[in-house]
Scaffold this active site. Structure first.
Site, PDB file in Angstrom:
ATOM      1  N   GLY A  15       0.829  -1.219   0.000  1.00 43.10           N
ATOM      2  CA  GLY A  15       0.000   0.000   0.000  1.00 43.10           C
ATOM      3  C   GLY A  15       0.854   1.256   0.000  1.00 43.10           C
ATOM      4  O   GLY A  15       1.870   1.305   0.698  1.00 43.10           O
ATOM      5  N   ASP A 133       2.140  -1.283  11.806  1.00 47.22           N
ATOM      6  CA  ASP A 133       2.065  -2.669  12.309  1.00 47.22           C
ATOM      7  C   ASP A 133       3.366  -3.445  12.143  1.00 47.22           C
ATOM      8  O   ASP A 133       3.346  -4.659  11.974  1.00 47.22           O
ATOM      9  CB  ASP A 133       0.905  -3.401  11.604  1.00 47.22           C
ATOM     10  N   ARG A 175      -5.683  -2.434   8.602  1.00 46.57           N
ATOM     11  CA  ARG A 175      -5.677  -3.892   8.351  1.00 46.57           C
ATOM     12  C   ARG A 175      -6.020  -4.623   9.645  1.00 46.57           C
ATOM     13  O   ARG A 175      -7.065  -4.334  10.222  1.00 46.57           O
ATOM     14  CB  ARG A 175      -4.321  -4.332   7.812  1.00 46.57           C
TER      15      ARG A 175
HETATM   16  P1  ADP Z   1       2.792  -4.731   2.583  1.00 46.50           P
HETATM   17  O1  ADP Z   1       4.201  -4.714   2.140  1.00 46.50           O
HETATM   18  O2  ADP Z   1       2.187  -3.368   2.663  1.00 46.50           O
HETATM   19  O3  ADP Z   1       2.606  -5.560   3.837  1.00 46.50           O
HETATM   20  P2  ADP Z   1       1.674  -6.919   1.017  1.00 46.50           P
HETATM   21  O4  ADP Z   1       1.536  -7.826   2.190  1.00 46.50           O
HETATM   22  O5  ADP Z   1       0.583  -6.891   0.022  1.00 46.50           O
HETATM   23  O6  ADP Z   1       1.914  -5.412   1.428  1.00 46.50           O
HETATM   24  O7  ADP Z   1       3.016  -7.344   0.277  1.00 46.50           O
HETATM   25  C1  ADP Z   1       3.499  -6.607  -0.840  1.00 46.50           C
HETATM   26  C2  ADP Z   1       4.166  -7.539  -1.834  1.00 46.50           C
HETATM   27  O8  ADP Z   1       5.317  -8.144  -1.229  1.00 46.50           O
HETATM   28  C3  ADP Z   1       3.336  -8.726  -2.298  1.00 46.50           C
HETATM   29  O9  ADP Z   1       2.413  -8.402  -3.298  1.00 46.50           O
HETATM   30  C4  ADP Z   1       4.421  -9.647  -2.823  1.00 46.50           C
HETATM   31  O10 ADP Z   1       4.873  -9.222  -4.094  1.00 46.50           O
HETATM   32  C5  ADP Z   1       5.551  -9.414  -1.828  1.00 46.50           C
HETATM   33  N1  ADP Z   1       5.483 -10.492  -0.816  1.00 46.50           N
HETATM   34  C6  ADP Z   1       4.601 -10.646   0.201  1.00 46.50           C
HETATM   35  N2  ADP Z   1       4.817 -11.768   0.890  1.00 46.50           N
HETATM   36  C7  ADP Z   1       5.861 -12.395   0.278  1.00 46.50           C
HETATM   37  C8  ADP Z   1       6.571 -13.623   0.491  1.00 46.50           C
HETATM   38  N3  ADP Z   1       6.241 -14.450   1.479  1.00 46.50           N
HETATM   39  N4  ADP Z   1       7.603 -13.900  -0.338  1.00 46.50           N
HETATM   40  C9  ADP Z   1       7.941 -13.076  -1.340  1.00 46.50           C
HETATM   41  N5  ADP Z   1       7.309 -11.916  -1.595  1.00 46.50           N
HETATM   42  C10 ADP Z   1       6.293 -11.570  -0.820  1.00 46.50           C
HETATM   43  O1  F6P Z   2      -1.655  -1.362   4.520  1.00 41.38           O
HETATM   44  C1  F6P Z   2      -2.350  -0.190   4.230  1.00 41.38           C
HETATM   45  C2  F6P Z   2      -3.808  -0.484   3.964  1.00 41.38           C
HETATM   46  O2  F6P Z   2      -4.471   0.717   3.608  1.00 41.38           O
HETATM   47  C3  F6P Z   2      -4.551  -1.176   5.102  1.00 41.38           C
HETATM   48  O3  F6P Z   2      -4.897  -0.284   6.124  1.00 41.38           O
HETATM   49  C4  F6P Z   2      -5.708  -1.796   4.364  1.00 41.38           C
HETATM   50  O4  F6P Z   2      -6.180  -2.946   5.041  1.00 41.38           O
HETATM   51  C5  F6P Z   2      -5.093  -2.183   3.053  1.00 41.38           C
HETATM   52  O5  F6P Z   2      -3.932  -1.395   2.885  1.00 41.38           O
HETATM   53  C6  F6P Z   2      -5.992  -1.998   1.865  1.00 41.38           C
HETATM   54  O6  F6P Z   2      -5.330  -2.474   0.750  1.00 41.38           O
HETATM   55  P1  F6P Z   2      -5.789  -2.251  -0.760  1.00 41.38           P
HETATM   56  O7  F6P Z   2      -5.093  -1.014  -1.262  1.00 41.38           O
HETATM   57  O8  F6P Z   2      -5.272  -3.474  -1.460  1.00 41.38           O
HETATM   58  O9  F6P Z   2      -7.277  -2.124  -0.766  1.00 41.38           O
END
Ligand code: ADP
Ligand code: F6P
Length: 324
Positions: A15, A133, A175
């Site tokens: 995000g 978080d 989240r």
């Molecule tokens: P954030 O970084 O905000 O927590 P996400 O959880 O959606 O957002 O993760 C962002 C991106 O990081 C995912 O779309 C993916 O490309 C990569 N990612 C997440 N988990 C893994 C994993 N276990 N191994 C490799 N890449 C990952």
């Molecule tokens: O991690 C930032 C955040 O805005 C969370 O607060 C929320 O749950 C999530 O991203 C929403 O994600 P998306 O942009 O995929 O709707």
């Protein structure tokens, strides 16, 4: 001997969060100041895999410190969760001579960073998420702006709530974490603050609280509900039916992710971006930049991801005392 870094890359993932641009600017300008070449990877790991890599110079990051969003764009990328995707990412880095990478994002993005590090690229993570978080750090890029945006919006809703003598449920992002809700709860003087980490689903207690408030002559009743609990519309219907007090739900949504970053987000994102490049210059790898006990520091990414974060008990207790 530590690997001598000549070219670094920077990407934003997950995000978007206000302050990401300030961090990108700091990475680019600190890198250039050290004589490094700097590349920007567009659209997170998606753009890495599809080779969307651009050269960055001083002017590529001009006029962005005050802007929300991310000039490098961001994305979620399923393919990068596979070994094949990660191998391809490392190959693209090598093709561009990128031997050090700064990944700005949240927990998920750091799992990707871990994988890239295992595939032979030195990686440093910067905590960029409005959700706050990430366990090893007291600060994440974007939280301060998001919580200020939410606070201002809730102040406005409070005006209507008081004028119409209504109960208002305001759902904020985060989240599964309740930090935005907790901080808004305190800052907006809410009557009830519902956090996923603490809420026991006792809706009757909220209903009783509203009825007591009315008896004391209270004109409004603000409930801050965290996204991790959700279901604000249904909650509003049930509360109105049980109390007879008109109740409305507002989901603040994506407005919390946008907008010009606050001074805190601009300054800490700049410090963290610069610090990340210093770590790469020292040959460090698989580290996550954090702000802990008032200082910028760094943690091993594997250790950081294994930590769990709890709601600060003192902040929670104060929020409960002040809202009753
Ligand atoms: P954030 O970084 O905000 O927590 P996400 O959880 O959606 O957002 O993760 C962002 C991106 O990081 C995912 O779309 C993916 O490309 C990569 N990612 C997440 N988990 C893994 C994993 N276990 N191994 C490799 N890449 C990952
Ligand atoms: O991690 C930032 C955040 O805005 C969370 O607060 C929320 O749950 C999530 O991203 C929403 O994600 P998306 O942009 O995929 O709707």
């Amino acid at each position: 001997m530590a690997k001598q870094i000549k070219t670094i890359g920077v990407l934003t993932s997950g995000g978007d969060a206000p302050g990401m641009n300030a961090a990108i600017r700091a990475v680019v300008r600190t890198g250039l100041a050290h004589g490094l070449k700097v590349k920007g990877i567009q659209k997170g790991y998606n753009g890495l895999i599809s080779d969307e890599v651009i050269d960055m110079d001083r002017t590529s990051v001009s006029d962005i410190i005050q802007r929300g969003g991310t000039i490098l764009y961001t994305a979620r990328c399923l393919e990068f969760m596979t070994e094949e995707g990660q191998k391809r990412g490392a190959e693209i880095c090598k093709k561009h001579g990128i031997d050090g990478m700064v990944v700005i994002g949240g927990d998920g993005s750091f799992r990707g960073a871990q994988a890239l590090s295992k595939a032979g690229i030195n990686v440093i993570g910067l905590p960029g998420t409005i959700d706050l978080d990430i366990a090893c750090t007291d600060y994440t890029i974007g939280f301060d702006t998001a919580v200020n945006t939410a606070m201002e919006a809730i102040d406005k809703i409070r005006d209507t709530s008081t004028s119409h003598e209504r109960c208002s449920i305001i759902e904020v992002m985060g989240r599964n974490a309740g930090y935005i809700a907790l901080w808004c709860g305190i800052a907006n003087g809410a009557e009830d603050i519902l956090l996923p980490e603490k809420y026991d689903n006792d809706e009757q207690a909220i209903i009783n609280h509203i009825i007591e408030g009315r008896k004391k002559g209270k004109k409004h009743h603000l409930i801050i509900n965290a996204e991790g609990i959700g279901h604000s519309a249904g909650m509003a219907r049930r509360i109105e039916a049980a109390t007879g007090v008109e109740t409305r739900a507002t989901i603040l949504g994506y407005m919390q992710r946008g907008g010009s970053p606050t001074v805190t987000d601009r300054v800490y994102a700049s410090l963290m971006g610069s610090y990340a490049v210093d770590l790469l210059m020292e040959g460090k790898n698989n580290r996550l930049v954090a702000r802990k006990d008032g200082k910028i520091t760094d943690f091993d990414i594997d250790e950081a991801l294994a930590m769990t974060k709890n709601i600060d008990e003192f902040e929670y207790q104060v929020s409960q005392i002040l809202s009753k």
